[in-house]
Design a protein around this motif. Structure first.
Motif, PDB file in Angstrom:
ATOM      1  N   LYS B  58      48.750 -27.188  33.288  1.00  0.00           N
ATOM      2  CA  LYS B  58      48.707 -25.752  33.067  1.00  0.00           C
ATOM      3  C   LYS B  58      48.577 -24.893  31.548  1.00  0.00           C
ATOM      4  O   LYS B  58      49.568 -25.884  30.542  1.00  0.00           O
ATOM      5  CB  LYS B  58      49.429 -24.453  34.099  1.00  0.00           C
ATOM      6  N   GLY B  59      47.948 -24.572  31.648  1.00  0.00           N
ATOM      7  CA  GLY B  59      47.736 -24.085  29.186  1.00  0.00           C
ATOM      8  C   GLY B  59      48.291 -22.390  29.700  1.00  0.00           C
ATOM      9  O   GLY B  59      48.674 -21.903  30.381  1.00  0.00           O
ATOM     10  N   ILE B  60      47.876 -21.944  28.175  1.00  0.00           N
ATOM     11  CA  ILE B  60      48.058 -20.665  27.797  1.00  0.00           C
ATOM     12  C   ILE B  60      46.595 -20.050  28.352  1.00  0.00           C
ATOM     13  O   ILE B  60      46.203 -20.278  29.211  1.00  0.00           O
ATOM     14  CB  ILE B  60      48.306 -20.608  25.814  1.00  0.00           C
ATOM     15  N   ASN B  61      47.537 -18.706  28.227  1.00  0.00           N
ATOM     16  CA  ASN B  61      45.990 -17.501  28.601  1.00  0.00           C
ATOM     17  C   ASN B  61      45.796 -17.797  30.334  1.00  0.00           C
ATOM     18  O   ASN B  61      44.710 -17.089  30.539  1.00  0.00           O
ATOM     19  CB  ASN B  61      45.764 -16.999  27.990  1.00  0.00           C
ATOM     20  N   GLY B  62      46.501 -18.191  31.628  1.00  0.00           N
ATOM     21  CA  GLY B  62      45.966 -18.548  32.741  1.00  0.00           C
ATOM     22  C   GLY B  62      45.402 -19.929  32.778  1.00  0.00           C
ATOM     23  O   GLY B  62      44.847 -19.604  33.675  1.00  0.00           O
ATOM     24  N   PHE B  63      44.811 -20.417  31.759  1.00  0.00           N
ATOM     25  CA  PHE B  63      43.494 -21.370  32.080  1.00  0.00           C
ATOM     26  C   PHE B  63      45.274 -22.890  32.826  1.00  0.00           C
ATOM     27  O   PHE B  63      46.044 -23.212  32.434  1.00  0.00           O
ATOM     28  CB  PHE B  63      43.406 -21.856  31.093  1.00  0.00           C
ATOM     29  N   GLU B  64      43.915 -23.478  33.601  1.00  0.00           N
ATOM     30  CA  GLU B  64      44.631 -25.216  34.154  1.00  0.00           C
ATOM     31  C   GLU B  64      43.468 -25.787  33.928  1.00  0.00           C
ATOM     32  O   GLU B  64      42.383 -25.386  34.226  1.00  0.00           O
ATOM     33  CB  GLU B  64      45.181 -24.629  35.373  1.00  0.00           C
ATOM     34  N   ALA B  65      43.412 -27.088  34.029  1.00  0.00           N
ATOM     35  CA  ALA B  65      42.463 -28.031  34.034  1.00  0.00           C
ATOM     36  C   ALA B  65      42.867 -29.147  35.324  1.00  0.00           C
ATOM     37  O   ALA B  65      44.325 -29.585  34.587  1.00  0.00           O
ATOM     38  CB  ALA B  65      42.366 -28.344  32.768  1.00  0.00           C
ATOM     39  N   GLU B  66      42.153 -29.876  36.091  1.00  0.00           N
ATOM     40  CA  GLU B  66      42.736 -31.314  36.962  1.00  0.00           C
ATOM     41  C   GLU B  66      42.351 -32.361  35.905  1.00  0.00           C
ATOM     42  O   GLU B  66      41.229 -32.285  35.765  1.00  0.00           O
ATOM     43  CB  GLU B  66      42.169 -30.830  38.441  1.00  0.00           C
ATOM     44  N   PHE B  67      42.817 -33.874  36.137  1.00  0.00           N
ATOM     45  CA  PHE B  67      42.966 -34.634  35.742  1.00  0.00           C
ATOM     46  C   PHE B  67      41.902 -35.424  36.619  1.00  0.00           C
ATOM     47  O   PHE B  67      43.084 -35.731  37.816  1.00  0.00           O
ATOM     48  CB  PHE B  67      43.308 -35.147  34.431  1.00  0.00           C
ATOM     49  N   LYS B  68      41.000 -36.029  36.977  1.00  0.00           N
ATOM     50  CA  LYS B  68      40.258 -36.561  38.188  1.00  0.00           C
ATOM     51  C   LYS B  68      39.904 -37.821  37.893  1.00  0.00           C
ATOM     52  O   LYS B  68      38.589 -37.455  37.173  1.00  0.00           O
ATOM     53  CB  LYS B  68      39.044 -36.036  39.292  1.00  0.00           C
ATOM     54  N   LYS B  69      40.698 -38.946  37.444  1.00  0.00           N
ATOM     55  CA  LYS B  69      39.854 -40.106  37.164  1.00  0.00           C
ATOM     56  C   LYS B  69      39.103 -41.115  37.683  1.00  0.00           C
ATOM     57  O   LYS B  69      38.260 -41.411  36.966  1.00  0.00           O
ATOM     58  CB  LYS B  69      41.604 -41.215  37.124  1.00  0.00           C
ATOM     59  N   SER B  70      38.832 -40.342  38.723  1.00  0.00           N
ATOM     60  CA  SER B  70      37.863 -40.956  40.088  1.00  0.00           C
ATOM     61  C   SER B  70      36.766 -40.327  39.511  1.00  0.00           C
ATOM     62  O   SER B  70      35.547 -41.116  39.941  1.00  0.00           O
ATOM     63  CB  SER B  70      38.207 -41.148  41.342  1.00  0.00           C
ATOM     64  N   GLU B  71      36.925 -39.812  38.532  1.00  0.00           N
ATOM     65  CA  GLU B  71      35.850 -38.795  38.644  1.00  0.00           C
ATOM     66  C   GLU B  71      34.933 -38.928  37.132  1.00  0.00           C
ATOM     67  O   GLU B  71      34.208 -38.257  36.495  1.00  0.00           O
ATOM     68  CB  GLU B  71      35.398 -37.545  39.602  1.00  0.00           C
ATOM     69  N   THR B  72      35.876 -38.912  36.437  1.00  0.00           N
ATOM     70  CA  THR B  72      35.957 -39.255  35.530  1.00  0.00           C
ATOM     71  C   THR B  72      36.186 -37.808  34.302  1.00  0.00           C
ATOM     72  O   THR B  72      34.899 -37.714  33.449  1.00  0.00           O
ATOM     73  CB  THR B  72      34.983 -39.873  33.857  1.00  0.00           C
ATOM     74  N   SER B  73      36.524 -36.348  35.012  1.00  0.00           N
ATOM     75  CA  SER B  73      36.664 -35.280  34.818  1.00  0.00           C
ATOM     76  C   SER B  73      37.703 -34.853  34.435  1.00  0.00           C
ATOM     77  O   SER B  73      39.052 -35.517  34.994  1.00  0.00           O
ATOM     78  CB  SER B  73      35.733 -34.908  35.809  1.00  0.00           C
ATOM     79  N   PHE B  74      37.693 -33.511  33.746  1.00  0.00           N
ATOM     80  CA  PHE B  74      38.727 -33.066  33.210  1.00  0.00           C
ATOM     81  C   PHE B  74      38.312 -31.392  32.799  1.00  0.00           C
ATOM     82  O   PHE B  74      38.588 -31.296  31.572  1.00  0.00           O
ATOM     83  CB  PHE B  74      39.308 -33.059  31.853  1.00  0.00           C
ATOM     84  N   HIS B  75      38.004 -30.691  34.158  1.00  0.00           N
ATOM     85  CA  HIS B  75      36.965 -29.589  34.767  1.00  0.00           C
ATOM     86  C   HIS B  75      38.760 -28.182  34.348  1.00  0.00           C
ATOM     87  O   HIS B  75      39.525 -28.297  34.429  1.00  0.00           O
ATOM     88  CB  HIS B  75      36.368 -28.666  34.894  1.00  0.00           C
TER      89      HIS B  75
END
Lengths: 115, 113
Positions: B58-75
């Protein structure tokens, strides 16, 4: 704390002129960095320093020189400006600790135009 | 070597609708991942960072991101866009133990009233 400050904020140069950009940080950070930002390119590392008196080349160092005479200051020089150096320049600093709390702190940027 | 690909150069959403900014990375070692935001004519501000603790960050201003190692993604996501979210967003990767950052090319977010 002012954090990371940059001088000047804006500058227009003619081709062939020289100038120096100053970066200062008051967080007692060991590491300092200079980046350039161009549309559609993200930020690219020009030069960096891991301590007073040391500098190293980054991804796009050609046409630039740097100096780190004092721990709190990192200077970026253009000896003979070219239109290709028109860009926004960002300075950043970080501690030398590369653990999970690592973070780079950025200055507000200098917008340079070379005509 | 590490690299970052931001899959959209420009995203446009209506105010009040969800935001999704996509980022894929490659890194030889366990990476740290960051999202920075840059408002027009401003410097870069850290939104959030992943450092191998919780995969949902969770970040500032209501943003969040999910680390998915299997997909090498961080949306990056936000449930409801606000006009003040209009900015450019950078996904950034750092290899474990390194002090150098690798930036994506940025995604410009426009918010339509």
């Amino acid at each position: 704390n002012a954090g990371v400050t940059q001088t000047p904020k804006f500058r227009v140069l003619k081709t062939g002129q020289s100038m120096t950009l100053l970066c200062a940080q008051d967080m007692n950070h060991e590491y300092m960095y200079w980046y350039r930002q161009d549309p559609g390119m993200g930020l690219r590392l020009i030069h960096y320093s891991v301590g007073e008196g040391t500098t190293a080349k980054g991804e796009v160092p050609d046409g630039y020189n740097v100096s780190r005479l004092k721990k709190q200051n990192f200077l970026l020089g253009l000896e003979s400006a070219a239109p290709s150096q028109t860009s926004v320049y960002f300075c950043a600093s970080s501690s030398s600790w590369t653990g999970i709390s690592y973070e780079q702190y950025f200055g507000p940027g200098t917008r340079l135009t070379v005509t | 070597a590490q690299s970052v690909t931001q899959l959209d150069s420009h995203v446009s959403v209506s105010e009040g609708t969800p935001v999704l900014l996509r980022c894929n990375y490659s890194s030889s070692y366990s990476p740290s991942l960051f999202w920075y935001v840059q408002h027009p004519n401003k410097g870069l501000q850290l939104l959030l960072k992943y450092t191998s603790a919780a995969t949902l960050v969770k970040g500032i201003n209501g943003f969040e991101a999910e680390f998915k190692k299997s997909e090498t993604s961080f949306h990056l996501t936000k449930p409801s866009a606000h006009m003040s979210d209009a900015a450019e967003y950078f996904c950034v990767v750092r290899r474990a133990g390194s002090y150098q950052l690798t930036f994506g090319k940025g995604t410009k977010l426009s918010v339509i009233p």
